[in-house]
Design a protein around this motif. Structure first.
Motif, PDB file in Angstrom:
ATOM      1  N   VAL A 212      -6.743   0.654   6.348  1.00  0.00           N
ATOM      2  CA  VAL A 212      -6.849   0.742   4.893  1.00  0.00           C
ATOM      3  C   VAL A 212      -8.161   0.123   4.412  1.00  0.00           C
ATOM      4  O   VAL A 212      -8.843   0.660   3.528  1.00  0.00           O
ATOM      5  N   VAL A 252      -7.132   9.645   4.060  1.00  0.00           N
ATOM      6  CA  VAL A 252      -6.123   8.796   3.431  1.00  0.00           C
ATOM      7  C   VAL A 252      -4.740   9.426   3.565  1.00  0.00           C
ATOM      8  O   VAL A 252      -3.743   8.731   3.861  1.00  0.00           O
ATOM      9  N   ASP A 256      -1.365   8.079   5.498  1.00  0.00           N
ATOM     10  CA  ASP A 256      -0.101   7.930   4.790  1.00  0.00           C
ATOM     11  C   ASP A 256       1.054   8.525   5.590  1.00  0.00           C
ATOM     12  O   ASP A 256       2.190   8.037   5.502  1.00  0.00           O
ATOM     13  N   TRP A 261       3.590   3.639  10.902  1.00  0.00           N
ATOM     14  CA  TRP A 261       4.311   2.871   9.895  1.00  0.00           C
ATOM     15  C   TRP A 261       5.704   2.478  10.389  1.00  0.00           C
ATOM     16  O   TRP A 261       6.237   1.436   9.981  1.00  0.00           O
ATOM     17  N   LEU A 273       0.553  -2.027   1.637  1.00  0.00           N
ATOM     18  CA  LEU A 273      -0.434  -1.045   2.096  1.00  0.00           C
ATOM     19  C   LEU A 273      -0.099   0.354   1.592  1.00  0.00           C
ATOM     20  O   LEU A 273      -1.005   1.136   1.249  1.00  0.00           O
ATOM     21  N   LYS A 274       1.176   0.695   1.557  1.00  0.00           N
ATOM     22  CA  LYS A 274       1.576   1.998   1.033  1.00  0.00           C
ATOM     23  C   LYS A 274       1.165   2.144  -0.444  1.00  0.00           C
ATOM     24  O   LYS A 274       0.748   3.220  -0.882  1.00  0.00           O
ATOM     25  N   LEU A 276      -1.406   0.656  -1.852  1.00  0.00           N
ATOM     26  CA  LEU A 276      -2.858   0.854  -1.859  1.00  0.00           C
ATOM     27  C   LEU A 276      -3.216   2.300  -1.533  1.00  0.00           C
ATOM     28  O   LEU A 276      -4.146   2.875  -2.121  1.00  0.00           O
ATOM     29  N   ILE A 277      -2.482   2.903  -0.603  1.00  0.00           N
ATOM     30  CA  ILE A 277      -2.747   4.306  -0.251  1.00  0.00           C
ATOM     31  C   ILE A 277      -2.403   5.216  -1.420  1.00  0.00           C
ATOM     32  O   ILE A 277      -3.135   6.175  -1.723  1.00  0.00           O
TER      33      ILE A 277
END
Length: 661
Positions: A212, A252, A256, A261, A273-274, A276-277
């Motif tokens: 990320v 990106v 995702d 994950w 982090l999810k 932010l994505i």
């Protein structure tokens, strides 16, 4: 910091009542033992000093509901904002701004005058001059950006495992949403998985965090360049940017959907982090949740949802939607001003600026409004009957010039702004210059005269010269008074002064009164047509000197030719005076009486027949004027013996001249 961290700042005790403001903050920081209090001191915006207090009580042994509430209260802190000095701009700072901005304004006006007289310049050149003016004013005002957060940059105060704190992820998400890429990457790499003792057990988690962070580092930016500390990839051309953006957005999306994950064992990290994505993918709900101000939400739209938008396209409607989502309660005037700028509504901009800013800002921002807006140019340059036939642009400049004129330290830069007002500027400038107390201050008078010269105000300059000249004369400084009046070419006053001086000038060479004023007469110069009656004083002085020289030559010189030459010069000076219409009539008999020695010159007649007849006619006119009472002659010159002596000398010279011719 934008977003959630600032949302936790709550004023206590009423913000704005004085120079101190205290905020409560939920910090989530770990203080160092044995102390339970940490203090952070940071400079904030302008003259504001931030002092943050963070406390942490030791954990309670009993984990009941009451102890948990106490622990939450104990982890709160206080942020004290202390304003050093006055919150308002003081007079000295206002004067600094006035003097610093005047050259930039004058340079811009000179470029405008050049454009009006030259047909070779195009509008692009004018826009470049306006931008240069804007940069100059921006430099004068200085940068007001506050890059510091309430906590500061002391990373040692962060928890060893910050990813367990929701505020940590809220702060990173808020920074990423508004484009603070460097801040987001820095705090991501403070993640606990980067520690050496955690790296082996949290490799997958660390890999996701680093992935990320790398995507944030490689975010495409359509701009010429970035500052030294800026992150992202720059692209000048839109096709290159579109290609890079699609590629980056695809990366990106791939991250995702990655299977890694499922291997991330830390729920808060995966959740953070999810989010932010989703921000980088432009999810509107996520962007709305991590921003706290409508302008932050608007910026996030153009960063992640509409990266290809050009100029102000659709920006007004989008801004209103963001305001509806965030509904700002404060700074309503500033919000209206920003909406007016976005919507290119000149009337709204002027109305809001008139309420928010002072005359300095209004007079300098007009050029920015009219540079590339035909509507603004019509609105600001249109002469309005309700304003006395002047435009809004001229009105704001006149108001600012009036502010400058009201202070003795700034009045001298007011002409720069008055000269740019075509209708009433020069009239107010003349009033300003004539009201200056120049009578007793030569330096101020010279400064005013220089302004008159720059703006071609010759009539005002002459009035100033007359005022200074008469002040010197009335206070006994006769020479200085004559000098200033000569510069003004004031013949009426100089002639009046000449009449005044004639009463003190001696009637013979030995008269002390004449010698007292002889130095003053020297100031008149040899040729001074503008001096009027004072020209007679100069010629009279020359005649007296010539007679004195003849007397000295006859006493000391043995060469008769040199003596005769000196006598002829004295006769020439006499005839100039008698032929000059400015020679006062009451001085004729004095001149003729002083010339008896020349009329009785022993060798031969120095005055020819025509000149002798002229002197006889002057003597006759003098006698008739004395009988009529046209003037009051001196008793010594009016005695019958003097008149008889002059007549006899003239008759003798006439006979000798006839025989000689």
């Amino acid at each position: 910091m934008p977003g959630r961290p600032l949302d936790a700042l709550v004023p206590s005790g009423g913000q704005g009542q004085g120079q101190c403001a205290v905020y409560s903050v939920q910090h989530g920081l770990l203080t160092h033992p044995p102390s339970r209090i940490s203090i952070s001191v940071r400079w904030a915006r302008g003259n504001c000093l931030r002092i943050a207090f963070f406390n942490k009580l030791p954990p309670c042994e009993e984990e009941d509901e009451a102890s948990e509430m106490i622990s939450q209260q104990a982890t709160s802190g206080k942020v004290l904002e202390l304003r050093l000095g006055s919150a308002e701009v003081d007079d000295a700072e206002k004067r600094r701004l006035s003097y610093a901005s005047a050259p930039a304004f004058a340079l811009l006006q000179s470029h405008k005058q050049l454009m009006m007289t030259s047909k070779d310049l195009i509008s692009l050149d004018w826009w470049e001059h306006v931008m240069e003016f804007s940069r100059s004013i921006s430099t004068i005002l200085g940068s007001t950006r506050d890059d510091s957060s309430p906590v500061g940059q002391n990373s040692s105060m962060l928890k060893q495992i910050p990813e367990d704190d929701l505020d940590y992820w809220d702060g990173v998400a808020s920074a990423l949403a508004v484009g603070w890429l460097d801040f987001a990457v820095t705090f991501l790499r403070m993640h606990g998985s980067y520690q050496l003792d955690q790296l082996d057990n949290r490799q997958t988690e660390n890999g996701l965090v680093e992935a990320v962070a790398v995507l944030i580092l490689k975010m495409p930016r359509m701009r010429p360049s970035l500052p030294a500390s800026g992150l992202g990839q720059c692209f000048n051309l839109k096709p290159d940017f579109v290609k890079a953006w699609d590629k980056w957005r695809g990366q990106v999306a791939i991250l995702d959907c990655s299977a890694f994950w499922n291997e991330c064992g830390h729920h808060e990290t995966m959740r953070g982090l999810k989010r932010l994505i989703r921000i980088m993918l432009g999810d509107i709900d996520t962007l709305a949740s991590v921003t706290c101000h409508w302008m932050e939400l608007l910026i996030s739209h153009f960063l992640y949802i509409r990266p290809f938008a050009m100029a102000l396209e659709g920006m007004l409607s989008l801004s209103k939607k963001c305001i509806q989502l965030k509904s700002p309660a404060a700074d309503k005037q500033l919000t209206e001003l920003i909406l007016g700028i976005i919507g290119d509504d000149i009337e709204v901009i002027l109305a809001e600026c008139s309420q928010i800013f002072d005359s300095w800002m209004l007079s300098h921002m007009i050029e920015l409004l009219t540079a590339k807006s035909f509507q603004a140019e019509l609105l600001l340059h249109d002469e309005k009957y309700s304003l006395g036939g002047i435009s809004l642009q001229e009105l704001h400049r006149l108001v600012y010039a009036q502010v400058l004129s009201s202070h003795s330290f700034t009045w001298q830069i007011a002409p720069i702004y008055l000269a740019s007002c075509p209708r009433q500027g020069l009239g107010f400038l003349e009033i300003l210059l004539l009201r200056q107390p120049v009578a007793g201050d030569n330096q101020l008078a010279l400064k005013v005269l220089e302004i008159c010269r720059l703006y071609e105000l010759d009539a005002v300059g002459k009035s100033i010269l007359k005022i200074v000249g008469m002040h010197h004369w009335k206070h006994g400084r006769k020479g200085a008074g004559i000098f200033w009046l000569q510069q003004a070419r004031d013949e009426n006053r100089l002639n009046a002064i000449a009449e005044h001086l004639l009463g003190f000038v001696g009637k013979s060479v030995s008269d002390d009164a004449f010698q007292q004023w002889e130095g003053l007469i020297d100031l008149l110069g040899s040729e001074n047509e503008a001096a009027g009656g004072l020209a007679f004083l100069h010629k009279y002085r020359d005649f007296k000197k010539a007679l004195r020289f003849v007397q000295d030559a006859r006493s000391n010189e043995t060469n008769n030719q040199k003596v005769t030459g000196a006598a002829r010069k004295a006769v020439s000076s006499l005839m100039q005076l008698m032929r000059n219409p400015s020679t006062p009539q009451q001085f004729w008999i004095s001149l003729l009486h002083d010339s008896v020695e020349l009329l009785k010159w022993p060798d031969h007649a120095l005055v020819n027949v025509a000149e002798t007849n002229l002197l006889l006619s002057k003597l006759q006119e003098f006698s008739l004027a004395r009988v009529r009472g046209d003037f009051e002659a001196s008793k010594s010159d009016d005695s019958p013996q003097i008149l008889q002596q002059v007549r006899l000398a003239l008759a003798t010279n006439l006979g000798r001249a006839i025989l000689l011719e």
